[in-house]
Enzyme design. Structure first.
Site, PDB file in Angstrom:
ATOM      1  N   ARG A  60       0.817  -1.220   0.000  1.00 23.71           N
ATOM      2  CA  ARG A  60       0.000   0.000   0.000  1.00 23.71           C
ATOM      3  C   ARG A  60       0.847   1.266   0.000  1.00 23.71           C
ATOM      4  NH1 ARG A  60      -2.395  -4.080   2.662  1.00 23.71           N
ATOM      5  NH2 ARG A  60      -1.318  -3.567   4.565  1.00 23.71           N
ATOM      6  N   GLU A  97       6.582 -10.783  14.022  1.00 23.37           N
ATOM      7  CA  GLU A  97       6.114 -11.331  15.293  1.00 23.37           C
ATOM      8  C   GLU A  97       6.538 -12.790  15.425  1.00 23.37           C
ATOM      9  OE1 GLU A  97       2.008 -11.531  17.900  1.00 23.37           O
ATOM     10  OE2 GLU A  97       1.967 -10.678  15.890  1.00 23.37           O
TER      11      GLU A  97
END
Length: 177
Positions: A60, A97
């Site tokens: 994006r 993560e």
């Protein structure tokens, strides 16, 4: 009543995983007035500054960065996930993560001394942006700042980037992750 950038961002609960609230900027992009407002606000702190290239982070950030580069009448450079760019690249790994990812830039995309602005839709942990900063600096460009539509302050990305000496500009914040 006029809408803000934050008003035009859709929140999708439990996407891509249970317990996550996904902040969907495609609704912002689809609103012509909102998209123009977001681009104007992203580049406002940098008007009058010399910016030689805008760096957009996959994916994006390509949409936002391209529009910001157009408004600044400057070049656009994509930083992509590993294996997406043809030709010679330099790579930078960063922590996710769960695991690791790698970002790449063409090895001739920037010249020493160029002043660049990094643009993306979302600042979470700061890992992707930190990798982008490192790539730009390895090509001896000067990173003038990092601009994002959304900040998720609880995830600490702003502190990471500011710890690297970066100016961070965001348009709105959301709680959670």
């Amino acid at each position: 009543m006029s809408k803000t950038v934050k008003d035009l961002i859709r929140s999708i609960v439990d996407f891509p995983h249970e317990g996550i609230v996904f902040r969907d900027v495609t609704t912002l992009f689809a609103d012509a007035e909102g998209f123009r407002m977001a681009i104007g606000q992203l580049l406002a702190p940098y008007k009058g500054e010399r910016i030689d290239k805008v760096i957009g982070l996959e994916a994006r950030g390509f949409i936002l960065g391209g529009a910001v580069a157009h408004q600044l009448s400057t070049g656009f450079v994509p930083i992509r996930k590993k294996g997406k760019l043809p030709g010679a690249v330099i790579s930078e790994a960063y922590q996710l993560e769960y695991g690791e990812a790698v970002m790449e830039i063409h090895d001739d995309a920037l010249t020493p001394g160029e002043r660049v602005l990094i643009v993306d839709d979302l600042l979470a942990t700061g890992g992707t942006a930190a990798a982008a900063i490192t790539l730009c600096q390895r090509l001896r460009a000067e990173v003038m700042g990092c601009a994002f539509v959304i900040d998720l302050p609880e995830l600490g990305g702003r502190k990471v980037l500011e710890g690297l000496g970066m100016e961070v500009h965001t348009l709105c914040e959301f709680d959670g992750h």
